[in-house]
Scaffold this motif. Sequence first.
Motif, mmCIF file in Angstrom:
data_model
loop_
_atom_site.group_PDB
_atom_site.id
_atom_site.type_symbol
_atom_site.label_atom_id
_atom_site.label_comp_id
_atom_site.label_asym_id
_atom_site.label_seq_id
_atom_site.Cartn_x
_atom_site.Cartn_y
_atom_site.Cartn_z
ATOM 1 N N VAL A 1 -9.560 11.741 -6.551
ATOM 2 C CA VAL A 1 -11.336 11.409 -6.269
ATOM 3 C C VAL A 1 -10.439 9.842 -6.220
ATOM 4 C CG1 VAL A 1 -13.110 11.707 -7.706
ATOM 5 C CG2 VAL A 1 -11.916 13.792 -7.438
ATOM 6 N N ARG A 2 -11.220 9.329 -5.657
ATOM 7 C CA ARG A 2 -11.501 7.746 -5.492
ATOM 8 C C ARG A 2 -12.608 8.104 -3.907
ATOM 9 N NH1 ARG A 2 -7.621 6.216 -1.138
ATOM 10 N NH2 ARG A 2 -6.807 8.342 0.200
ATOM 11 N N GLY A 3 -12.406 6.210 -4.292
ATOM 12 C CA GLY A 3 -13.718 6.041 -3.524
ATOM 13 C C GLY A 3 -13.442 6.171 -1.909
ATOM 14 N N THR A 4 -13.903 5.669 -1.096
ATOM 15 C CA THR A 4 -13.788 5.024 0.365
ATOM 16 C C THR A 4 -12.751 3.851 0.502
ATOM 17 O OG1 THR A 4 -15.703 6.492 0.817
ATOM 18 C CG2 THR A 4 -14.065 5.056 2.324
ATOM 19 N N TRP A 5 -12.941 3.380 -0.028
ATOM 20 C CA TRP A 5 -11.503 1.874 0.140
ATOM 21 C C TRP A 5 -10.770 1.646 -1.073
ATOM 22 C CZ3 TRP A 5 -12.370 1.587 5.043
ATOM 23 C CH2 TRP A 5 -13.333 1.150 5.451
ATOM 24 N N GLN A 6 -10.715 2.977 -2.048
ATOM 25 C CA GLN A 6 -9.504 3.244 -2.752
ATOM 26 C C GLN A 6 -7.948 2.795 -2.665
ATOM 27 O OE1 GLN A 6 -11.576 5.116 -6.156
ATOM 28 N NE2 GLN A 6 -11.893 2.940 -7.121
ATOM 29 N N ASN B 1 -7.801 -0.683 -4.250
ATOM 30 C CA ASN B 1 -8.443 -1.124 -4.589
ATOM 31 C C ASN B 1 -8.245 -1.296 -2.473
ATOM 32 O OD1 ASN B 1 -10.032 -3.352 -3.706
ATOM 33 N ND2 ASN B 1 -9.454 -4.217 -5.726
ATOM 34 N N GLU B 2 -8.935 -2.228 -2.081
ATOM 35 C CA GLU B 2 -9.412 -2.008 -0.638
ATOM 36 C C GLU B 2 -7.889 -2.568 0.175
ATOM 37 O OE1 GLU B 2 -12.071 -3.164 3.742
ATOM 38 O OE2 GLU B 2 -13.006 -3.163 1.236
ATOM 39 N N SER B 3 -7.340 -1.813 0.677
ATOM 40 C CA SER B 3 -6.192 -2.692 1.264
ATOM 41 C C SER B 3 -6.082 -3.437 2.802
ATOM 42 C CB SER B 3 -4.650 -0.833 1.602
ATOM 43 O OG SER B 3 -4.453 -1.491 2.625
ATOM 44 N N GLU B 4 -6.629 -4.035 2.399
ATOM 45 C CA GLU B 4 -7.273 -5.053 3.895
ATOM 46 C C GLU B 4 -6.491 -6.404 3.723
ATOM 47 O OE1 GLU B 4 -9.432 -8.961 5.531
ATOM 48 O OE2 GLU B 4 -9.881 -8.076 3.342
ATOM 49 N N SER B 5 -6.040 -7.574 4.618
ATOM 50 C CA SER B 5 -5.215 -8.236 4.141
ATOM 51 C C SER B 5 -6.042 -9.183 3.082
ATOM 52 C CB SER B 5 -4.519 -8.895 5.529
ATOM 53 O OG SER B 5 -6.186 -9.576 6.212
ATOM 54 N N GLY B 6 -7.401 -9.387 3.372
ATOM 55 C CA GLY B 6 -7.898 -10.662 2.435
ATOM 56 C C GLY B 6 -8.493 -10.590 1.796
ATOM 57 N N VAL B 7 -8.137 -9.065 1.059
ATOM 58 C CA VAL B 7 -8.885 -8.855 -0.127
ATOM 59 C C VAL B 7 -7.269 -8.960 -1.009
ATOM 60 C CG1 VAL B 7 -9.478 -6.640 -1.779
ATOM 61 C CG2 VAL B 7 -10.709 -7.013 0.319
ATOM 62 N N LYS B 8 -5.955 -8.363 0.259
ATOM 63 C CA LYS B 8 -5.058 -8.972 -0.920
ATOM 64 C C LYS B 8 -4.295 -10.050 -1.139
ATOM 65 C CE LYS B 8 -2.504 -4.583 2.069
ATOM 66 N NZ LYS B 8 -1.870 -4.471 2.240
ATOM 67 N N GLN B 9 -4.718 -10.832 -0.061
ATOM 68 C CA GLN B 9 -4.389 -12.052 -0.508
ATOM 69 C C GLN B 9 -5.295 -12.707 -1.727
ATOM 70 O OE1 GLN B 9 -1.656 -13.844 0.608
ATOM 71 N NE2 GLN B 9 -2.094 -15.139 -0.961
ATOM 72 N N SER C 1 -0.285 -0.900 -15.572
ATOM 73 C CA SER C 1 0.387 -0.126 -14.181
ATOM 74 C C SER C 1 0.724 1.157 -14.197
ATOM 75 C CB SER C 1 2.209 -0.702 -14.489
ATOM 76 O OG SER C 1 2.227 0.368 -16.092
ATOM 77 N N SER C 2 -0.800 1.961 -14.128
ATOM 78 C CA SER C 2 -0.728 2.837 -13.969
ATOM 79 C C SER C 2 -2.619 3.385 -13.820
ATOM 80 C CB SER C 2 0.034 3.902 -15.871
ATOM 81 O OG SER C 2 -1.018 3.483 -16.837
ATOM 82 N N ARG C 3 -2.500 4.201 -13.244
ATOM 83 C CA ARG C 3 -3.819 4.515 -12.532
ATOM 84 C C ARG C 3 -3.626 6.904 -13.484
ATOM 85 N NH1 ARG C 3 -4.659 0.735 -14.248
ATOM 86 N NH2 ARG C 3 -5.333 -1.369 -12.801
ATOM 87 N N VAL C 4 -4.565 6.908 -13.603
ATOM 88 C CA VAL C 4 -5.124 8.639 -13.828
ATOM 89 C C VAL C 4 -6.505 8.936 -12.953
ATOM 90 C CG1 VAL C 4 -5.398 10.084 -15.480
ATOM 91 C CG2 VAL C 4 -3.720 8.383 -16.167
ATOM 92 N N LEU C 5 -6.781 9.964 -12.558
ATOM 93 C CA LEU C 5 -7.302 10.362 -11.188
ATOM 94 C C LEU C 5 -7.207 11.871 -11.851
ATOM 95 C CD1 LEU C 5 -5.862 7.550 -8.459
ATOM 96 C CD2 LEU C 5 -8.524 7.956 -9.416
ATOM 97 N N ASP D 1 0.692 -1.168 0.463
ATOM 98 C CA ASP D 1 0.110 0.135 0.503
ATOM 99 C C ASP D 1 1.037 1.066 -0.096
ATOM 100 O OD1 ASP D 1 -1.613 2.276 0.433
ATOM 101 O OD2 ASP D 1 -2.763 0.782 2.281
ATOM 102 N N LEU D 2 0.944 1.852 -0.785
ATOM 103 C CA LEU D 2 1.626 3.097 -0.984
ATOM 104 C C LEU D 2 0.587 4.288 -1.034
ATOM 105 C CD1 LEU D 2 3.888 2.013 -3.942
ATOM 106 C CD2 LEU D 2 4.585 2.899 -1.481
ATOM 107 N N THR D 3 -0.080 4.679 -0.303
ATOM 108 C CA THR D 3 -1.675 5.233 -0.580
ATOM 109 C C THR D 3 -1.145 6.961 0.248
ATOM 110 O OG1 THR D 3 -3.170 3.506 -1.112
ATOM 111 C CG2 THR D 3 -4.010 5.860 -0.651
#
Length: 137
Positions: free
Chosen positions: A109-114, A53-61, A97-101, A20-22
């Motif tokens: 601008v990103r979602g609560t869990w992004q 995406n959500e930085s939660e251990s279950g989602v990551k795995q 490998s890229s994202r534009v926001l 997570d580099l947020t």
Amino acid sequence: MKTFSKEIEFSTNKEKEVIDLTDRVMAVVRESDIENGIMVAQLPHATAMLVLNESESGVKQDILDKLDDFAPPGAGYRHDRIDNNADAHIKAALVGSSRVLPIIDGRVVRGTWQSFLVIEQDGPRSRRKLVVFIMGE
């Protein structure tokens, strides 16, 4: 219109992991002093990817597991004759490998869990980088 860019350097510790580099990306946005514009985050590596995406251990795995379901390691890929990392290349090519926001009122601008997640598929690597480029006013 002004521009601002910065490289975020980091390392990975495992062959496959999600980092997570947020917080570091948000710090670059604040440092830019750009209130309204566009941010491009580019991971210049062929065997890692960048997702929101959500930085939660279950989602990551779950993400790591599903990527392996999609392109399992050692499945007889031609590129494995050279580097034995073809599955990582295939995953990165398809996920990206890229994202534009947009940046509005100084906030990305990103979602609560992004969260900005780097998915390493060919580690460990002592030096990876994420390039953040911001353009606006």
